[in-house]
Write an enzyme that holds these catalytic residues in place. Sequence first.
Site, PDB file in Angstrom:
ATOM      1  CB  SER A  69      -5.658   2.629   0.258  1.00 47.37           C
ATOM      2  OG  SER A  69      -5.008   2.796   1.512  1.00 47.37           O
ATOM      3  CE1 TYR A 120      -1.703  -0.870  -1.427  1.00 52.23           C
ATOM      4  CE2 TYR A 120      -1.979   0.906   0.169  1.00 52.23           C
ATOM      5  CZ  TYR A 120      -2.451  -0.242  -0.446  1.00 52.23           C
ATOM      6  OH  TYR A 120      -3.675  -0.749  -0.079  1.00 52.23           O
TER       7      TYR A 120
END
Length: 249
Positions: A144, A158
Amino acid sequence: MGRKVMIVTGGSRGIGAATAQLAAVQGYAVCLSYLHSAAKADEIVTAIRDSGGEAIAVRADVADETDVVRLFETADRELGTLTALVNNAGILERQMRVDQMDAARLNRILATNVTGSFLCAREAVRRMSTASGGSGGAIVNVSSMASRLGSPGEYVDYAASKGAVDSLTLGLSKEVAAEGIRVNAVRPGVIYTEIHASGGEPNRVDRVKDTVPMRRGGDALEVAHAILWLVSEQASYTTGSFIEVSGGR
């Protein structure tokens, strides 16, 4: 080249579902894993089969070692020799600052996003490595842009888990490069998928899209195309690399 078989973890929605469907169009027999969304997984499998492709869905929690082993054994038995793994399964939780997070939350995030990626990569390498009788293959980890940007005020946990996925990509790519296995990653930016609802903000992409140089959110299929290029023979000399599918962020 013989039969192409791909496992896509977290394949019932979002980037995983788009990847599974595009892979089927490109001739892969696809095994997609899911955790909660049996109906959605079945929809993807049905759509692939209706288009003349081959697909199965297997319920598996990638954070559970027994489930991971069973996932790969099922793909072996029903589809044949694995040639590609897309490590896509990932979770995030409600947006909050680091000083609000408890250990249980951190452990959930890391178990799925980090341990799950390692376990699936392990099983793939055991099957693909020419050092253990395999014929090679390709692994793509779904990281990501959060790993580069940090996601302050939203989900630093995250982001950190995806930083670990980046390190896995780099280290593993070097470990198995001489064994016929290529390991790469994509770093999606803000993409229209259901994961934002897990963070408590279903419309997050629309809120932040104007901070993207291209002034829009991305589509899951745009990420899937990058993934399919990385597993293809067109990327035969590419390993330990990252494609950022992020509109210039």
